[in-house]
Design a protein around this motif. Sequence first.
Motif, PDB file in Angstrom:
ATOM      1  N   TYR A  64       3.305  14.043  -2.832  1.00  0.00           N
ATOM      2  CA  TYR A  64       4.626  14.052  -2.067  1.00  0.00           C
ATOM      3  C   TYR A  64       5.743  13.304  -3.583  1.00  0.00           C
ATOM      4  O   TYR A  64       5.428  12.382  -3.678  1.00  0.00           O
ATOM      5  CB  TYR A  64       4.934  13.394  -0.895  1.00  0.00           C
ATOM      6  N   LEU A  65       6.575  14.029  -3.708  1.00  0.00           N
ATOM      7  CA  LEU A  65       7.644  13.505  -4.643  1.00  0.00           C
ATOM      8  C   LEU A  65       9.012  13.562  -3.714  1.00  0.00           C
ATOM      9  O   LEU A  65       9.504  14.445  -3.196  1.00  0.00           O
ATOM     10  CB  LEU A  65       7.914  14.377  -5.831  1.00  0.00           C
ATOM     11  N   GLU A  66       9.889  12.545  -4.140  1.00  0.00           N
ATOM     12  CA  GLU A  66      11.286  12.515  -3.898  1.00  0.00           C
ATOM     13  C   GLU A  66      12.219  13.176  -4.770  1.00  0.00           C
ATOM     14  O   GLU A  66      12.028  13.178  -5.925  1.00  0.00           O
ATOM     15  CB  GLU A  66      11.783  11.137  -3.574  1.00  0.00           C
TER      16      GLU A  66
ATOM     17  N   GLU B 230      -5.370  15.992  -1.589  1.00  0.00           N
ATOM     18  CA  GLU B 230      -4.436  16.331  -0.510  1.00  0.00           C
ATOM     19  C   GLU B 230      -2.934  16.582  -1.135  1.00  0.00           C
ATOM     20  O   GLU B 230      -2.884  16.392  -2.311  1.00  0.00           O
ATOM     21  CB  GLU B 230      -4.410  14.775   0.538  1.00  0.00           C
TER      22      GLU B 230
ATOM     23  N   VAL C 224       4.709  -1.726  -8.324  1.00  0.00           N
ATOM     24  CA  VAL C 224       5.151  -0.927  -7.269  1.00  0.00           C
ATOM     25  C   VAL C 224       6.200   0.094  -7.651  1.00  0.00           C
ATOM     26  O   VAL C 224       6.183   1.362  -7.598  1.00  0.00           O
ATOM     27  CB  VAL C 224       5.796  -1.473  -6.006  1.00  0.00           C
TER      28      VAL C 224
ATOM     29  N   HIS D 229       4.531   2.538  -9.896  1.00  0.00           N
ATOM     30  CA  HIS D 229       3.912   3.793  -9.036  1.00  0.00           C
ATOM     31  C   HIS D 229       5.001   4.687  -8.507  1.00  0.00           C
ATOM     32  O   HIS D 229       4.986   5.903  -8.606  1.00  0.00           O
ATOM     33  CB  HIS D 229       2.965   3.183  -8.074  1.00  0.00           C
ATOM     34  N   GLY D 230       5.956   4.010  -7.766  1.00  0.00           N
ATOM     35  CA  GLY D 230       6.907   4.937  -6.973  1.00  0.00           C
ATOM     36  C   GLY D 230       7.668   5.985  -8.243  1.00  0.00           C
ATOM     37  O   GLY D 230       7.967   6.944  -7.785  1.00  0.00           O
ATOM     38  N   ARG D 231       7.958   5.298  -9.463  1.00  0.00           N
ATOM     39  CA  ARG D 231       8.878   6.129 -10.476  1.00  0.00           C
ATOM     40  C   ARG D 231       7.995   7.072 -10.971  1.00  0.00           C
ATOM     41  O   ARG D 231       8.263   8.461 -10.785  1.00  0.00           O
ATOM     42  CB  ARG D 231       9.600   5.258 -11.389  1.00  0.00           C
ATOM     43  N   ASP D 232       6.889   6.985 -11.295  1.00  0.00           N
ATOM     44  CA  ASP D 232       5.961   7.765 -12.283  1.00  0.00           C
ATOM     45  C   ASP D 232       5.290   8.558 -11.318  1.00  0.00           C
ATOM     46  O   ASP D 232       5.302  10.014 -11.621  1.00  0.00           O
ATOM     47  CB  ASP D 232       4.928   7.113 -12.805  1.00  0.00           C
ATOM     48  N   VAL D 233       4.807   8.325 -10.209  1.00  0.00           N
ATOM     49  CA  VAL D 233       4.083   9.529  -9.197  1.00  0.00           C
ATOM     50  C   VAL D 233       4.830  10.017  -8.096  1.00  0.00           C
ATOM     51  O   VAL D 233       4.624  11.070  -7.956  1.00  0.00           O
ATOM     52  CB  VAL D 233       2.750   8.654  -8.461  1.00  0.00           C
ATOM     53  N   HIS D 234       5.902   9.394  -7.677  1.00  0.00           N
ATOM     54  CA  HIS D 234       6.690   9.798  -6.581  1.00  0.00           C
ATOM     55  C   HIS D 234       8.125  10.093  -6.830  1.00  0.00           C
ATOM     56  O   HIS D 234       8.924  10.508  -5.917  1.00  0.00           O
ATOM     57  CB  HIS D 234       6.472   9.154  -5.321  1.00  0.00           C
ATOM     58  N   ASN D 235       8.561   9.889  -8.138  1.00  0.00           N
ATOM     59  CA  ASN D 235       9.880  10.170  -8.770  1.00  0.00           C
ATOM     60  C   ASN D 235      10.903   9.348  -7.613  1.00  0.00           C
ATOM     61  O   ASN D 235      11.857   9.763  -7.254  1.00  0.00           O
ATOM     62  CB  ASN D 235      10.322  11.648  -8.447  1.00  0.00           C
ATOM     63  N   MET D 236      10.568   8.028  -7.353  1.00  0.00           N
ATOM     64  CA  MET D 236      11.161   7.353  -6.425  1.00  0.00           C
ATOM     65  C   MET D 236      11.814   5.911  -7.099  1.00  0.00           C
ATOM     66  O   MET D 236      11.001   5.389  -7.957  1.00  0.00           O
ATOM     67  CB  MET D 236      10.424   6.614  -5.160  1.00  0.00           C
ATOM     68  N   ASP D 237      13.120   5.820  -6.795  1.00  0.00           N
ATOM     69  CA  ASP D 237      13.458   4.422  -7.505  1.00  0.00           C
ATOM     70  C   ASP D 237      13.346   3.397  -6.108  1.00  0.00           C
ATOM     71  O   ASP D 237      14.179   3.474  -5.178  1.00  0.00           O
ATOM     72  CB  ASP D 237      15.096   4.483  -7.828  1.00  0.00           C
TER      73      ASP D 237
ATOM     74  N   ARG E  22       3.264  14.831 -16.382  1.00  0.00           N
ATOM     75  CA  ARG E  22       3.291  13.309 -16.847  1.00  0.00           C
ATOM     76  C   ARG E  22       1.979  12.570 -16.004  1.00  0.00           C
ATOM     77  O   ARG E  22       1.264  11.953 -16.692  1.00  0.00           O
ATOM     78  CB  ARG E  22       4.460  12.881 -16.145  1.00  0.00           C
ATOM     79  N   VAL E  23       1.695  13.201 -14.889  1.00  0.00           N
ATOM     80  CA  VAL E  23       0.740  12.305 -14.025  1.00  0.00           C
ATOM     81  C   VAL E  23      -0.483  13.075 -14.008  1.00  0.00           C
ATOM     82  O   VAL E  23      -1.712  12.477 -14.029  1.00  0.00           O
ATOM     83  CB  VAL E  23       1.205  12.117 -12.601  1.00  0.00           C
TER      84      VAL E  23
ATOM     85  N   CYS F  57      -2.982  11.789  -6.043  1.00  0.00           N
ATOM     86  CA  CYS F  57      -3.189  10.860  -4.708  1.00  0.00           C
ATOM     87  C   CYS F  57      -4.427  11.184  -3.891  1.00  0.00           C
ATOM     88  O   CYS F  57      -4.528  10.987  -2.682  1.00  0.00           O
ATOM     89  CB  CYS F  57      -1.887  11.051  -3.948  1.00  0.00           C
TER      90      CYS F  57
ATOM     91  N   ALA G 186      -0.476   3.159   4.973  1.00  0.00           N
ATOM     92  CA  ALA G 186       0.343   2.200   5.646  1.00  0.00           C
ATOM     93  C   ALA G 186       0.104   2.482   7.045  1.00  0.00           C
ATOM     94  O   ALA G 186      -0.191   3.427   7.683  1.00  0.00           O
ATOM     95  CB  ALA G 186       1.900   2.835   5.314  1.00  0.00           C
TER      96      ALA G 186
ATOM     97  N   THR H 157       0.781  -1.098   0.082  1.00  0.00           N
ATOM     98  CA  THR H 157      -0.043  -0.042  -0.124  1.00  0.00           C
ATOM     99  C   THR H 157       0.744   1.159   0.019  1.00  0.00           C
ATOM    100  O   THR H 157       1.807   1.395   0.712  1.00  0.00           O
ATOM    101  CB  THR H 157      -0.990   0.045   1.554  1.00  0.00           C
ATOM    102  N   CYS H 158       0.693   2.273  -0.819  1.00  0.00           N
ATOM    103  CA  CYS H 158       1.253   3.424  -0.725  1.00  0.00           C
ATOM    104  C   CYS H 158       0.485   4.377   0.363  1.00  0.00           C
ATOM    105  O   CYS H 158      -0.761   4.554   0.339  1.00  0.00           O
ATOM    106  CB  CYS H 158       1.104   4.191  -2.051  1.00  0.00           C
ATOM    107  N   ALA H 159       1.478   5.231   1.127  1.00  0.00           N
ATOM    108  CA  ALA H 159       0.840   6.121   1.772  1.00  0.00           C
ATOM    109  C   ALA H 159       0.144   7.163   1.314  1.00  0.00           C
ATOM    110  O   ALA H 159      -0.574   7.806   2.129  1.00  0.00           O
ATOM    111  CB  ALA H 159       2.142   6.613   2.599  1.00  0.00           C
ATOM    112  N   CYS H 160       0.469   7.481   0.083  1.00  0.00           N
ATOM    113  CA  CYS H 160      -0.483   8.530  -0.595  1.00  0.00           C
ATOM    114  C   CYS H 160      -2.160   7.821  -0.642  1.00  0.00           C
ATOM    115  O   CYS H 160      -2.924   8.751  -0.908  1.00  0.00           O
ATOM    116  CB  CYS H 160       0.125   8.532  -1.912  1.00  0.00           C
TER     117      CYS H 160
ATOM    118  N   LEU I   7       4.661   1.979   1.017  1.00  0.00           N
ATOM    119  CA  LEU I   7       5.303   2.843   0.168  1.00  0.00           C
ATOM    120  C   LEU I   7       5.347   4.379   0.511  1.00  0.00           C
ATOM    121  O   LEU I   7       4.260   4.594   0.728  1.00  0.00           O
ATOM    122  CB  LEU I   7       5.268   2.514  -1.217  1.00  0.00           C
TER     123      LEU I   7
ATOM    124  N   ALA J 191      -3.717   6.291  -2.711  1.00  0.00           N
ATOM    125  CA  ALA J 191      -4.356   6.165  -4.032  1.00  0.00           C
ATOM    126  C   ALA J 191      -3.773   4.947  -4.745  1.00  0.00           C
ATOM    127  O   ALA J 191      -4.378   4.468  -5.966  1.00  0.00           O
ATOM    128  CB  ALA J 191      -3.851   7.338  -4.966  1.00  0.00           C
TER     129      ALA J 191
END
Lengths: 53, 165
Positions: free
Chosen positions: B41-43, B38, A27, A30-38, B60-61, B35, B2, A8-11, B9, A13
């Motif tokens: 958040y992005l890293e 609300e 996962v 989602h991390g890469r596209d939505v949160h810029n995370m690797d 993009r999103v 999301c 979470a 589950t993502c904390a966001c 995540l 969604a």
Amino acid sequence: MTEIREVTCACGAFQVRGTLDEVLPLVQAHGRDVHNMDVTADQVLAMSVVVTS
Amino acid sequence: MANSTNPGLDVDGAVQAEVFVLWLDDATPRLTGPCGAEPWYLEIGAQQDPLDVVAAATRRVVGEPVVVHSTSWRTDRGGVVLSFVAVIDAAVVRSLAAIPVERRDLARSGATTAPESIAYQQVLEHGLRHLAWLVQDDELVAERLSGGWSAVLAGYLPEPFRNLH
């Protein structure tokens, strides 16, 4: 029997359930596209919970 | 969400972006985002430009933004959080969950200290006040936010600033 995992993502969604092989690319996408995370496979394993086996 | 049994995540890192995706519904700013209604958040990687990351991710999103601007920063969530407002056309996001933005008092710091706590609504209030100032001071932002946005943002100007016009 194959473990079914859930991530589950904390966001709030995004939630995915399946084998590790199934949830891993979702996962990571989602991390890469939505949160810029690797997100690594080890991280996905750590953040997931086993819901059935 | 979470929880303690499912770490899930979540965005972390030394630098994070907190994005308020805003659109104008008649004369009411609404908060939305990929999301939900609300902050989003992005890293931000060590070698990445935060504005570039936020603008590209919004494009993009969510869709093409009208204006993306950084408005404040604070330490939170285990790092430095950079706040952004991303204004977007209603037609692009009208189908997404959204809530009306309500006015809030700002989180006040001490003369040399940060506020003890800051709610995201206070960060957003500050962001809209910042946009209101930009509309007065920045020709490009003024042009991009002309019309309805400009009228709404006039209500976010401090009184002394408003008296100059």
